[in-house]
Design a protein around this motif. Structure first.
Motif, PDB file in Angstrom:
ATOM      1  N   TRP A   1       0.656  -1.185  -0.358  1.00 56.55           N
ATOM      2  CA  TRP A   1       0.067   0.097   0.244  1.00 56.55           C
ATOM      3  C   TRP A   1       0.706   1.240  -0.491  1.00 56.55           C
ATOM      4  CZ3 TRP A   1      -5.214  -0.212  -0.544  1.00 56.55           C
ATOM      5  CH2 TRP A   1      -6.042  -1.351  -0.821  1.00 56.55           C
ATOM      6  N   VAL A   2       0.456   2.146  -0.438  1.00 54.91           N
ATOM      7  CA  VAL A   2       1.259   3.345  -0.878  1.00 54.91           C
ATOM      8  C   VAL A   2       0.686   4.813  -0.812  1.00 54.91           C
ATOM      9  CG1 VAL A   2       3.347   4.680  -2.444  1.00 54.91           C
ATOM     10  CG2 VAL A   2       3.196   1.351  -2.292  1.00 54.91           C
ATOM     11  N   ALA A   3       1.086   5.668  -0.553  1.00 49.93           N
ATOM     12  CA  ALA A   3       0.399   6.637   0.218  1.00 49.93           C
ATOM     13  C   ALA A   3       0.146   7.829  -1.452  1.00 49.93           C
ATOM     14  CB  ALA A   3       0.576   7.849   0.952  1.00 49.93           C
ATOM     15  N   ALA A   4      -0.659   8.006  -2.531  1.00 51.44           N
ATOM     16  CA  ALA A   4      -1.056   8.372  -3.589  1.00 51.44           C
ATOM     17  C   ALA A   4      -1.067   9.710  -3.477  1.00 51.44           C
ATOM     18  CB  ALA A   4      -1.435   7.614  -4.240  1.00 51.44           C
ATOM     19  N   CYS A   5      -1.879  10.352  -3.003  1.00 52.09           N
ATOM     20  CA  CYS A   5      -2.284  11.807  -2.640  1.00 52.09           C
ATOM     21  C   CYS A   5      -3.583  12.268  -1.780  1.00 52.09           C
ATOM     22  CB  CYS A   5      -3.316  12.183  -4.052  1.00 52.09           C
ATOM     23  SG  CYS A   5      -4.689  11.686  -4.778  1.00 52.09           S
ATOM     24  N   ALA A   6      -3.252  13.212  -1.672  1.00 52.16           N
ATOM     25  CA  ALA A   6      -4.264  13.455  -0.151  1.00 52.16           C
ATOM     26  C   ALA A   6      -5.669  13.840  -1.473  1.00 52.16           C
ATOM     27  CB  ALA A   6      -4.144  14.707  -0.110  1.00 52.16           C
ATOM     28  N   LEU A   7      -7.373  13.181  -0.001  1.00 51.73           N
ATOM     29  CA  LEU A   7      -8.277  13.267  -0.485  1.00 51.73           C
ATOM     30  C   LEU A   7      -8.439  14.042  -1.312  1.00 51.73           C
ATOM     31  CD1 LEU A   7     -10.737  11.291   0.313  1.00 51.73           C
ATOM     32  CD2 LEU A   7     -11.029  12.618   1.831  1.00 51.73           C
ATOM     33  N   ASP A   8      -8.292  15.650  -1.270  1.00 52.44           N
ATOM     34  CA  ASP A   8      -8.865  16.594  -1.705  1.00 52.44           C
ATOM     35  C   ASP A   8      -8.377  16.596  -2.926  1.00 52.44           C
ATOM     36  OD1 ASP A   8      -6.616  17.854  -0.591  1.00 52.44           O
ATOM     37  OD2 ASP A   8      -7.685  18.837   1.476  1.00 52.44           O
TER      38      ASP A   8
ATOM     39  N   SER B   1      -5.339  -2.488 -12.915  1.00 53.76           N
ATOM     40  CA  SER B   1      -6.149  -2.006 -11.988  1.00 53.76           C
ATOM     41  C   SER B   1      -5.544  -2.036 -10.793  1.00 53.76           C
ATOM     42  CB  SER B   1      -7.965  -1.924 -11.706  1.00 53.76           C
ATOM     43  OG  SER B   1      -8.458  -3.464 -11.330  1.00 53.76           O
ATOM     44  N   TYR B   2      -5.466  -1.533 -10.135  1.00 57.48           N
ATOM     45  CA  TYR B   2      -4.948  -1.582  -8.692  1.00 57.48           C
ATOM     46  C   TYR B   2      -6.548  -0.866  -7.648  1.00 57.48           C
ATOM     47  CZ  TYR B   2      -1.073  -1.239 -11.099  1.00 57.48           C
ATOM     48  OH  TYR B   2       0.150  -1.877 -12.290  1.00 57.48           O
ATOM     49  N   GLU B   3      -6.320  -1.741  -6.055  1.00 61.52           N
ATOM     50  CA  GLU B   3      -7.042  -1.145  -5.092  1.00 61.52           C
ATOM     51  C   GLU B   3      -6.938  -0.095  -4.454  1.00 61.52           C
ATOM     52  OE1 GLU B   3      -7.790  -4.167  -1.561  1.00 61.52           O
ATOM     53  OE2 GLU B   3      -6.684  -6.009  -2.908  1.00 61.52           O
ATOM     54  N   ALA B   4      -7.672   0.316  -3.859  1.00 68.44           N
ATOM     55  CA  ALA B   4      -7.635   2.145  -3.634  1.00 68.44           C
ATOM     56  C   ALA B   4      -8.406   2.290  -2.161  1.00 68.44           C
ATOM     57  CB  ALA B   4      -7.644   3.032  -4.521  1.00 68.44           C
ATOM     58  N   ARG B   5      -7.527   2.613  -1.296  1.00 71.35           N
ATOM     59  CA  ARG B   5      -8.688   2.659   0.426  1.00 71.35           C
ATOM     60  C   ARG B   5      -8.131   4.737   0.176  1.00 71.35           C
ATOM     61  NH1 ARG B   5      -5.229   2.328   4.153  1.00 71.35           N
ATOM     62  NH2 ARG B   5      -3.946   1.023   3.973  1.00 71.35           N
ATOM     63  N   VAL B   6      -9.179   5.178   1.239  1.00 73.36           N
ATOM     64  CA  VAL B   6      -8.834   6.248   2.145  1.00 73.36           C
ATOM     65  C   VAL B   6      -8.404   5.363   3.048  1.00 73.36           C
ATOM     66  CG1 VAL B   6     -10.117   7.930   2.275  1.00 73.36           C
ATOM     67  CG2 VAL B   6     -10.547   7.220   0.113  1.00 73.36           C
ATOM     68  N   GLU B   7      -7.884   6.729   4.365  1.00 69.94           N
ATOM     69  CA  GLU B   7      -7.194   6.360   5.095  1.00 69.94           C
ATOM     70  C   GLU B   7      -6.771   8.109   5.816  1.00 69.94           C
ATOM     71  OE1 GLU B   7      -5.264   3.150   6.924  1.00 69.94           O
ATOM     72  OE2 GLU B   7      -3.788   4.467   7.581  1.00 69.94           O
ATOM     73  N   GLY B   8      -7.817   8.069   6.622  1.00 70.29           N
ATOM     74  CA  GLY B   8      -7.449  10.240   7.632  1.00 70.29           C
ATOM     75  C   GLY B   8      -7.534  10.612   5.891  1.00 70.29           C
ATOM     76  N   ASN B   9      -7.191  11.545   6.041  1.00 70.42           N
ATOM     77  CA  ASN B   9      -7.095  12.285   4.339  1.00 70.42           C
ATOM     78  C   ASN B   9      -6.059  11.460   3.062  1.00 70.42           C
ATOM     79  OD1 ASN B   9      -8.599  14.637   3.165  1.00 70.42           O
ATOM     80  ND2 ASN B   9      -6.106  15.724   3.634  1.00 70.42           N
ATOM     81  N   ILE B  10      -5.677  10.692   2.926  1.00 68.59           N
ATOM     82  CA  ILE B  10      -4.498  10.384   2.430  1.00 68.59           C
ATOM     83  C   ILE B  10      -5.798   8.780   1.421  1.00 68.59           C
ATOM     84  CG2 ILE B  10      -2.789   9.580   1.824  1.00 68.59           C
ATOM     85  CD1 ILE B  10      -2.939  11.896   3.101  1.00 68.59           C
ATOM     86  N   ILE B  11      -5.138   9.304   0.403  1.00 69.53           N
ATOM     87  CA  ILE B  11      -6.272   7.938  -0.884  1.00 69.53           C
ATOM     88  C   ILE B  11      -4.699   7.187  -1.073  1.00 69.53           C
ATOM     89  CG2 ILE B  11      -6.538   7.055  -3.056  1.00 69.53           C
ATOM     90  CD1 ILE B  11      -8.241   9.953  -2.926  1.00 69.53           C
ATOM     91  N   PHE B  12      -5.016   5.849  -0.832  1.00 74.04           N
ATOM     92  CA  PHE B  12      -3.446   4.680  -0.850  1.00 74.04           C
ATOM     93  C   PHE B  12      -4.030   3.916  -2.103  1.00 74.04           C
ATOM     94  CE2 PHE B  12      -3.015   6.412   3.445  1.00 74.04           C
ATOM     95  CZ  PHE B  12      -1.670   5.878   3.984  1.00 74.04           C
ATOM     96  N   ILE B  13      -2.864   3.137  -2.264  1.00 70.54           N
ATOM     97  CA  ILE B  13      -3.690   2.330  -3.445  1.00 70.54           C
ATOM     98  C   ILE B  13      -2.309   1.290  -3.405  1.00 70.54           C
ATOM     99  CG2 ILE B  13      -3.990   4.262  -5.176  1.00 70.54           C
ATOM    100  CD1 ILE B  13      -1.125   3.071  -6.808  1.00 70.54           C
ATOM    101  N   LYS B  14      -3.060  -0.093  -3.878  1.00 74.03           N
ATOM    102  CA  LYS B  14      -2.347  -1.084  -3.955  1.00 74.03           C
ATOM    103  C   LYS B  14      -1.659  -1.467  -4.703  1.00 74.03           C
ATOM    104  CE  LYS B  14      -2.615  -5.674  -1.451  1.00 74.03           C
ATOM    105  NZ  LYS B  14      -3.822  -6.500  -0.615  1.00 74.03           N
ATOM    106  N   ILE B  15      -0.159  -1.501  -4.829  1.00 71.93           N
ATOM    107  CA  ILE B  15       0.956  -1.616  -6.437  1.00 71.93           C
ATOM    108  C   ILE B  15       1.517  -2.773  -6.021  1.00 71.93           C
ATOM    109  CG2 ILE B  15       0.545   0.449  -6.796  1.00 71.93           C
ATOM    110  CD1 ILE B  15       3.225   0.826  -6.448  1.00 71.93           C
TER     111      ILE B  15
END
Ligand code: FES
Length: 106
Positions: free
Chosen positions: A7-14, A92-106
């Motif tokens: 899981w890698v932090a990709a970008c801020a939610l907003d 395609s890759y799984e994505a999830r939100v944790e706090g204010n960060i979007i993570f993707i599973k690569i």
């Protein structure tokens, strides 16, 4: 050693509004993160499978992203190529939100 399913932090939610796409580079690879009209997040390979241009520069319409070069389209929920000249599916890759960060599973 290759780490599978990291899981890698990709970008801020907003950073993404509905029907927007954002380029994300990590480990020498390029991804595109997309927010659906319903507010869900998805991630697919960042380059079009036709001629490798950046899909984040394309247009998101509903659940489709259109390549900016030749207008091939993909279902960004699955990576499936939907319109020529794009005919090879993207990963395609799984994505999830944790706090204010979007993570993707690569
Ligand atoms: S480069 Fe994307 S459809 Fe041709």
């Amino acid at each position: 050693m290759t780490i599978v399913g990291e899981w890698v932090a990709a970008c801020a939610l907003d950073a993404l509004q509905p029907e927007e796409a954002l380029r994300f580079d990590h480990g020498g690879r390029t991804f595109v993160i997309i927010r659906s009209p319903e507010g869900d997040y998805f991630a697919i390979d960042g380059h079009c499978s036709h001629e490798k241009v950046h899909l984040a520069d394309g247009i998101v319409d509903g659940h489709i992203i259109e390549c900016p070069k030749h207008f091939g389209t993909f279902d960004y929920q699955t990576g499936e190529a939907r319109a020529l000249p794009a005919c090879v599916d993207l990963r395609s890759y799984e994505a999830r939100v944790e706090g204010n960060i979007i993570f993707i599973k690569i």
